[in-house]
Design a protein around this motif. Sequence first.
Motif, PDB file in Angstrom:
ATOM      1  N   SER A  13       0.706  -1.227   0.052  1.00  0.00           N
ATOM      2  CA  SER A  13       0.020  -0.030  -0.138  1.00  0.00           C
ATOM      3  C   SER A  13       0.854   1.263  -0.035  1.00  0.00           C
ATOM      4  N   GLY A  14       1.974   1.230   0.681  1.00  0.00           N
ATOM      5  CA  GLY A  14       2.931   2.296   0.595  1.00  0.00           C
ATOM      6  C   GLY A  14       3.577   2.692  -0.432  1.00  0.00           C
ATOM      7  N   TRP A  15       3.947   1.437  -1.066  1.00  0.00           N
ATOM      8  CA  TRP A  15       4.606   1.669  -2.456  1.00  0.00           C
ATOM      9  C   TRP A  15       3.497   2.333  -3.559  1.00  0.00           C
ATOM     10  N   GLY A 125      11.002   3.579   1.125  1.00  0.00           N
ATOM     11  CA  GLY A 125      10.361   4.560   2.348  1.00  0.00           C
ATOM     12  C   GLY A 125      11.254   5.780   2.381  1.00  0.00           C
ATOM     13  N   LEU A 126      12.577   5.297   2.979  1.00  0.00           N
ATOM     14  CA  LEU A 126      13.454   6.516   3.054  1.00  0.00           C
ATOM     15  C   LEU A 126      13.767   7.654   1.989  1.00  0.00           C
ATOM     16  N   CYS A 127      13.981   6.799   0.508  1.00  0.00           N
ATOM     17  CA  CYS A 127      13.917   7.577  -0.563  1.00  0.00           C
ATOM     18  C   CYS A 127      12.898   8.624  -0.778  1.00  0.00           C
ATOM     19  N   ALA A 157      -0.840  18.875  -2.022  1.00  0.00           N
ATOM     20  CA  ALA A 157      -1.566  17.338  -1.644  1.00  0.00           C
ATOM     21  C   ALA A 157      -0.290  16.080  -1.848  1.00  0.00           C
ATOM     22  N   ALA A 158       0.315  16.146  -2.819  1.00  0.00           N
ATOM     23  CA  ALA A 158       1.149  15.281  -3.024  1.00  0.00           C
ATOM     24  C   ALA A 158       2.214  14.978  -2.138  1.00  0.00           C
ATOM     25  N   LEU A 159       2.616  15.946  -1.285  1.00  0.00           N
ATOM     26  CA  LEU A 159       3.830  15.845  -0.325  1.00  0.00           C
ATOM     27  C   LEU A 159       3.174  14.904   0.826  1.00  0.00           C
ATOM     28  N   PHE A 160       1.878  14.968   1.211  1.00  0.00           N
ATOM     29  CA  PHE A 160       1.368  14.399   2.307  1.00  0.00           C
ATOM     30  C   PHE A 160       1.176  13.034   2.039  1.00  0.00           C
ATOM     31  N   ILE A 161       0.587  12.732   0.577  1.00  0.00           N
ATOM     32  CA  ILE A 161       0.423  11.550   0.258  1.00  0.00           C
ATOM     33  C   ILE A 161       1.909  10.642   0.207  1.00  0.00           C
ATOM     34  N   GLY A 162       2.888  11.428  -0.166  1.00  0.00           N
ATOM     35  CA  GLY A 162       4.334  10.922  -0.147  1.00  0.00           C
ATOM     36  C   GLY A 162       4.604  10.645   1.145  1.00  0.00           C
ATOM     37  N   TRP A 163       4.375  11.511   2.075  1.00  0.00           N
ATOM     38  CA  TRP A 163       4.915  11.083   3.557  1.00  0.00           C
ATOM     39  C   TRP A 163       4.085   9.981   4.200  1.00  0.00           C
ATOM     40  N   GLY A 164       2.815   9.719   3.853  1.00  0.00           N
ATOM     41  CA  GLY A 164       1.885   8.651   4.452  1.00  0.00           C
ATOM     42  C   GLY A 164       2.581   7.399   3.589  1.00  0.00           C
ATOM     43  N   GLY A 165       2.762   7.222   2.271  1.00  0.00           N
ATOM     44  CA  GLY A 165       3.210   6.237   1.736  1.00  0.00           C
ATOM     45  C   GLY A 165       4.659   5.716   2.350  1.00  0.00           C
ATOM     46  N   SER A 166       5.571   6.689   2.402  1.00  0.00           N
ATOM     47  CA  SER A 166       6.797   6.192   2.936  1.00  0.00           C
ATOM     48  C   SER A 166       6.783   5.649   4.382  1.00  0.00           C
TER      49      SER A 166
END
Length: 238
Positions: A13-15, A125-127, A157-166
């Motif tokens: 899901s994160g990926w 996730g770190l990247c 909004a893309a930054l918050f989605i990226g943080w959640g997926g990471s």
Amino acid sequence: MFQEIVAFILSTSGWVLVSSTLPMDYWKVSSLDGTVITTATYWSNLWKTCVTDSTGVSNCKDFPSMLALDGYIQACRGLMIAAVCLGFFGSIFALVGMKCTKIGGTDKNKAKIACFSGVNFILSGLCSLSACSLYAHRITSEFFDPMSLAQKYELGAALFIGWGGSILCILGGSMLCFSITGSFTKSHSQANYIYKGAASHSHISSYPRGQAKSVNQRPPPDYSNSSRVQHFDKNAYV
């Protein structure tokens, strides 16, 4: 097995969230702070910059040159592409290394593959986390800089989605790495049990069949009789 399934769901899901972040539009959006009438909204991502007027019509312009871009955009591109690739290989190795699948060989080999997939998810996730944080740091630095006269932007909004997926990738990868401890502990305990059984069996089989049950009940030898001394010498180490 249940822990591996939960870890696989979290990691995958994160990926998926990280992969969907890469082509999204709203990485940064123009700020409305201090403005009364808004005639246009500016927004940008890693690939283009756009403007949307009050009628809803958007005009976009792709970045003309990759080498002429700012360094932070190039770094974010590389980190996000690396995160997507690492997550893809991590999901493939996770399917092979999980105990509920029929491929991968023995439990020990499957545990090693699962650990490798967990490391891939953690690196993914770190990247992604580094890319989103670097982009957000640039936005906040320009926003709070009093000497900057350029257009102010806010976090998209893309930054918050990226943080959640990471975070999901890091959690799922860590669970995959910790799930292999049971496999190695189980194989180690089985090896010790087999070794002790073999040693006890060889110890018992060294006695004759008639003497194995009465080895602790044998009467002490008579030292006064010289004919018994020879029998005592034979069994001196028993």
